[in-house]
Design a protein around this motif. Structure first.
Motif, short mmCIF file in Angstrom:
data_model
loop_
_atom_site.label_atom_id
_atom_site.label_comp_id
_atom_site.label_asym_id
_atom_site.label_seq_id
_atom_site.Cartn_x
_atom_site.Cartn_y
_atom_site.Cartn_z
N GLY A 82 -8.38 122.75 57.58
CA GLY A 82 -8.41 121.32 57.29
C GLY A 82 -8.29 120.51 58.57
N ARG A 83 -8.43 119.22 58.41
CA ARG A 83 -8.27 118.30 59.54
C ARG A 83 -7.33 117.19 59.10
NH1 ARG A 83 -14.29 116.88 61.68
NH2 ARG A 83 -15.10 118.99 61.87
N VAL A 84 -6.73 116.56 60.08
CA VAL A 84 -5.85 115.43 59.75
C VAL A 84 -6.70 114.33 59.10
CG1 VAL A 84 -4.31 113.67 60.69
CG2 VAL A 84 -4.30 115.98 61.66
N LEU A 85 -6.18 113.80 58.00
CA LEU A 85 -6.95 112.84 57.21
C LEU A 85 -7.20 111.55 57.98
CD1 LEU A 85 -5.04 113.35 53.86
CD2 LEU A 85 -7.50 113.71 54.15
N PRO A 86 -8.39 110.95 57.78
CA PRO A 86 -8.68 109.65 58.41
C PRO A 86 -7.62 108.62 58.01
CG PRO A 86 -10.64 110.54 57.35
CD PRO A 86 -9.50 111.44 56.97
N THR A 87 -7.30 107.76 58.91
CA THR A 87 -6.27 106.71 58.83
C THR A 87 -4.85 107.26 58.95
OG1 THR A 87 -5.75 106.55 56.48
CG2 THR A 87 -7.71 105.36 57.21
N LEU A 88 -4.70 108.56 58.95
CA LEU A 88 -3.36 109.14 59.10
C LEU A 88 -3.28 109.93 60.40
CD1 LEU A 88 -2.94 110.27 55.41
CD2 LEU A 88 -1.78 108.37 56.52
N GLY A 89 -4.18 109.59 61.30
CA GLY A 89 -4.19 110.29 62.59
C GLY A 89 -5.49 111.00 62.84
N GLY A 90 -6.29 111.16 61.79
CA GLY A 90 -7.58 111.84 61.94
C GLY A 90 -8.72 110.84 62.00
N GLU A 91 -9.90 111.37 62.28
CA GLU A 91 -11.07 110.50 62.38
C GLU A 91 -12.04 110.77 61.25
OE1 GLU A 91 -13.05 110.62 66.12
OE2 GLU A 91 -11.19 110.34 67.26
N GLU A 92 -12.79 109.75 60.88
CA GLU A 92 -13.82 109.95 59.87
C GLU A 92 -14.97 110.71 60.50
OE1 GLU A 92 -14.66 107.15 56.96
OE2 GLU A 92 -13.08 105.76 57.55
N ASP A 93 -15.50 111.67 59.80
CA ASP A 93 -16.61 112.45 60.32
C ASP A 93 -17.55 112.78 59.17
OD1 ASP A 93 -18.35 114.17 61.46
OD2 ASP A 93 -16.88 115.69 62.05
N LEU A 94 -18.64 112.05 59.11
CA LEU A 94 -19.58 112.25 58.00
C LEU A 94 -20.38 113.54 58.15
CD1 LEU A 94 -20.91 108.65 57.37
CD2 LEU A 94 -19.67 110.08 55.76
N GLU A 95 -20.37 114.11 59.33
CA GLU A 95 -21.13 115.35 59.55
C GLU A 95 -20.33 116.60 59.22
OE1 GLU A 95 -24.43 115.71 60.45
OE2 GLU A 95 -24.29 113.62 59.85
N ARG A 96 -19.08 116.37 58.89
CA ARG A 96 -18.21 117.53 58.62
C ARG A 96 -18.49 118.10 57.23
NH1 ARG A 96 -12.12 117.05 56.58
NH2 ARG A 96 -11.65 119.26 56.47
N PRO A 97 -18.71 119.39 57.10
CA PRO A 97 -18.91 119.97 55.78
C PRO A 97 -17.57 120.20 55.07
CG PRO A 97 -19.15 121.67 57.43
CD PRO A 97 -18.85 120.39 58.16
N ILE A 98 -17.54 119.89 53.78
CA ILE A 98 -16.35 120.12 52.95
C ILE A 98 -16.74 121.17 51.92
CG2 ILE A 98 -14.83 119.07 51.21
CD1 ILE A 98 -14.30 117.92 53.93
N PHE A 99 -15.92 122.20 51.77
CA PHE A 99 -16.29 123.30 50.88
C PHE A 99 -15.36 123.40 49.66
CE2 PHE A 99 -17.81 124.56 55.09
CZ PHE A 99 -19.11 124.90 54.80
N THR A 100 -15.94 123.82 48.57
CA THR A 100 -15.17 124.20 47.39
C THR A 100 -15.72 125.54 46.94
OG1 THR A 100 -14.92 121.89 46.74
CG2 THR A 100 -14.49 123.54 45.06
N VAL A 101 -14.82 126.45 46.64
CA VAL A 101 -15.26 127.83 46.34
C VAL A 101 -14.72 128.28 45.00
CG1 VAL A 101 -15.24 130.22 47.16
CG2 VAL A 101 -15.24 128.34 48.82
N GLU A 102 -15.61 128.84 44.19
CA GLU A 102 -15.21 129.43 42.91
C GLU A 102 -15.64 130.89 42.96
OE1 GLU A 102 -14.20 129.86 39.80
OE2 GLU A 102 -15.72 131.34 39.32
N ALA A 103 -14.67 131.81 42.82
CA ALA A 103 -15.02 133.23 42.93
C ALA A 103 -14.08 134.09 42.10
CB ALA A 103 -14.97 133.66 44.40
#
Lengths: 178, 505
Positions: free
Chosen positions: B406-427
């Motif tokens: 994970g990364r530090v959330l935007p506005t809480l010390g992290g930066e917004e990054d629209l190019e960052r992939p976010i994953f959800t996994v069902e297995a």
């Protein structure tokens, strides 16, 4: 002191216990094998063996509890009713009760509300089983069949009892020493 | 003058908001680093199976969450927040480890985090300066907490605040995971045939007898309860219990609270029954190959019941927050509200035990309120529940662990990054210790969401949606073959492959 004199000897107790243990342990082993393929997906071998240890420990208590029924009858009923034919009466009762528990387990699992309509027939069945066991267990032919079965099943005790004792030890260690 | 692109605009907007936020945040952090007493308390509140799609906070047509909306006036609201998985085990493990399911591997129902990784968790990331408290009503989530039991100072049993339960595993308090699994999930299991021939049915009948005598006053549909390991509770008791616990913790404290509601069965108090008689219509969607046979009308009825239950949970949440504010606990507390996964009422599927990863089942709420925060902030960049761990580690004044995905959330010390992939996994059907071959993986990047289905049929397949323009995920873009689809596919498959290699090592 009369009570102790009506406790059957070890070999007779072991025969009846073997009949009960086969039902109790057999049922758990059946479901254990049914669950095993799913557990292997996400549990490690020590974790699976720990479940087996808890199961064996519980089975040991269950089978002893069931044994207490013919033992109780032997102690408190006239000697000729149960004590003198302990293997056949106890074994017959074990088969009846074991079979009923298999049936009761399925209807109990399906029930989603409590009903005395499930409990009273169970108690009635138990009373009838006791009467039948005392009566039929004295018949020579049935006694022979039951005694033969009980004798053959005794061999399983050489595995089940040591495994159960080890399991109890393991459960105790996991709960006391950690 | 250089023309601002959309991405540049979002970046600068994020930096601006960060700059506005920074003084108070940095001060809190600096105070925290200066000494234990100045550290803010951290309250993580997780509602099981709460979909952001059913919250009025996020624009849902029914007014299900007025209290969350009120809370949001002093919080940062994340609008595109995703869970790590689509049911309790992977979703919760992602929160607790800051990693995706393909890394933590708690992917099966009632599964566990890889044993060698269990030491790397939210409680270790928070550090020893905090009093650490944990409570979950969900036994599957408790299995995970038990893996780091030694790092938790006060850990309540899942049966706490229940009025009836048939849990026996808790008798063996020093060996909870094994005893719960052996006794409650096997020998005495209630939802299937118990493996114990004598005690199993006996225990079930005694429990049913106990239930028959239970007062359900105020709950005409029956008391809320856990479906797999029955424990019955009054919703208000659970919230009151949590409230009283928070009032007794030595500060600074970190509390992880995972409540079962609004997970099904949907049983709100009577005051919340039938509050949504609005003739709502379902958006028509094609039936999924994984449909469970639920009709459109059945799904609509369930959705309505769910919404009523969500409204009830929201009401209790409001009371809890008001009480904590009155006690002054909120004055120095960071409050995080989220969910482990969402809930699906579409495409012939009800619930979340499905291979599907459509928005309602993975889009979860996230609100973070900082001490002294007076204004609402909104973040639209996609974020993940894996981001909570690094964010909370930072708030607690600790280094961000290098093992988190994970990364530090935007506005809480992290930066917004629209190019960052976010994953959800069902297995859930994949072996936890093997490479993922039977799985669904969703990758969100900006407004695009790629879903990869593997192992269900002979050939794997992809679906691609522009969730910005098509939030209902109705138009699969794969057949039209956009150029970026190939790039996204490569990125998803490379990430999956890397994760598989990492687990094998």
């Amino acid at each position: 002191m009369g009570i102790f004199r009506k406790i059957p000897h070890w070999p007779a107790l072991a025969s009846v216990y073997a009949v009960l243990a086969v039902f109790v342990y057999g049922w758990t082993i059946y479901w254990f094998l049914w669950k095993l393929p799913s557990w292997i997906y996400y549990l490690t071998m020590p974790e699976i063996l720990t479940i087996a240890a808890y199961s064996a420990a519980v089975n040991f208590l269950e089978s002893l509890l069931l044994l207490s029924l013919p033992l109780f009858l032997s102690v408190f009923l006239p000697k000729s009713w149960v004590y003198e034919n302990f293997i056949s009466v106890g074994g017959f009762l074990g088969i009846m009760v074991g079979g009923f528990l298999l049936y009761f387990s399925s209807i109990s699992a399906a029930a989603d509300t409590f009903s005395y309509s499930l409990i009273w027939p169970a108690i009635l069945f138990l009373v009838i089983s006791i009467c039948l066991a005392i009566f039929l267990g004295r018949l020579r032919m049935i006694a022979q069949v039951v005694e033969t079965i009980a004798d053959r099943l005794k061999v399983f005790l050489y595995i089940l009892i040591p495994v159960s004792l080890l399991s109890i030890l393991l459960v105790a260690i996991r709960n006391l020493i950690r | 003058m250089k023309k601002l692109s959309r991405r540049d605009f979002l970046k600068s907007a994020a930096m601006t908001s960060l700059a506005v936020m920074a003084p108070s945040y940095v001060k809190t952090l600096a105070d925290g680093l200066a000494g234990k007493s100045a550290l803010p308390n951290i309250i993580v509140l997780i509602f099981d199976a709460m979909s952001a799609r059913n919250l009025s906070l996020y624009g849902y047509a029914r007014r299900t969450s007025p209290n969350l909306e009120r809370f949001a006036e002093h919080a940062t609201v994340f609008h595109n927040h995703a869970s790590g998985g689509n049911f309790t085990t992977p979703g919760t493990a992602t929160i607790l480890t800051g990693t995706y399911p393909w890394t933590h591997r708690a992917i099966n129902q009632a599964g566990l985090i890889l044993r060698r990784r269990a030491g790397r968790n939210l409680f270790s990331a928070i550090g020893d300066r905090y009093t650490k408290f944990a409570f979950t009503q969900n036994l599957w989530a408790d299995y995970l907490l038990n893996q780091f039991e030694h790092q938790i100072d006060r850990h309540l049993l899942p049966t706490s605040f229940s009025v009836a339960d048939n849990s026996w595993g808790s008798v063996f308090a020093n060996d909870l995971n094994s005893s719960n699994r052996a006794l409650d999930d096997f020998l005495f299991q209630s939802d299937a045939r118990p493996a114990s021939l004598v005690f199993g049915p006996l225990e079930k009948q005694l429990f049913l007898h106990q239930l028959a005598r239970l007062s359900v006053k105020g709950y005409s549909r029956g008391l809320p309860h856990d479906v797999t390991n029955p424990k019955y509770f009054h919703l208000e008791d659970v919230f009151n219990g949590v409230n009283s616990q928070l009032g007794t913790l030595p500060t600074p404290f970190f509390s992880y609270i995972h409540l079962y509601a609004p997970h099904e069965p949907y049983r709100p108090r009577e005051e919340f029954e039938n509050i949504f008689k609005d003739g709502m219509k379902q958006v028509e969607k094609p039936e999924s190959p994984f449909a469970d046979g639920s009709t459109v009308q059945a799904l609509l009825n369930r959705r309505t019941n769910y919404d009523e239950y969500v409204a009830n949970v929201d009401f209790e949440f409001g009371k809890l927050i008001d009480s904590l504010a009155q006690k002054g606990i909120l004055d120095n507390s960071v409050v995080v509200v989220t969910s482990d996964h969402g809930q699906l009422f579409e495409r012939g599927v009800h619930g979340h035990t499905t291979p599907l990863l459509f928005d309602p089942v993975i889009h979860v709420p996230l609100l973070v309120s900082l001490p002294g925060q007076t204004a609402r902030r909104d973040v639209f960049t996609p974020t993940s529940n894996a981001d909570l761990l690094p964010t909370l580690a930072k708030i607690a004044g600790n280094e961000i662990p290098d093992w988190t995905e994970g990364r530090v959330l935007p506005t809480l010390g992290g930066e917004e990054d629209l190019e960052r992939p976010i994953f959800t996994v069902e297995a859930k059907s994949n072996q936890a210790f093997s490479p993922l071959t039977h799985a669904t993986v969703a990758m969100r990047k900006g407004n695009n969401k790629l879903i990869y289905y593997s192992g269900y049929t002979k050939e794997p397949w992809f679906e691609l949606y522009d969730v910005g323009a098509d939030p209902e995920e109705l138009t699969d873009l794969i057949p039209s073959g956009p150029v970026f689809a190939r790039v996204m596919k490569e990125e998803l498959l490379t990430s999956l492959n890397d994760a598989n290699v990492s687990v094998e090592n």
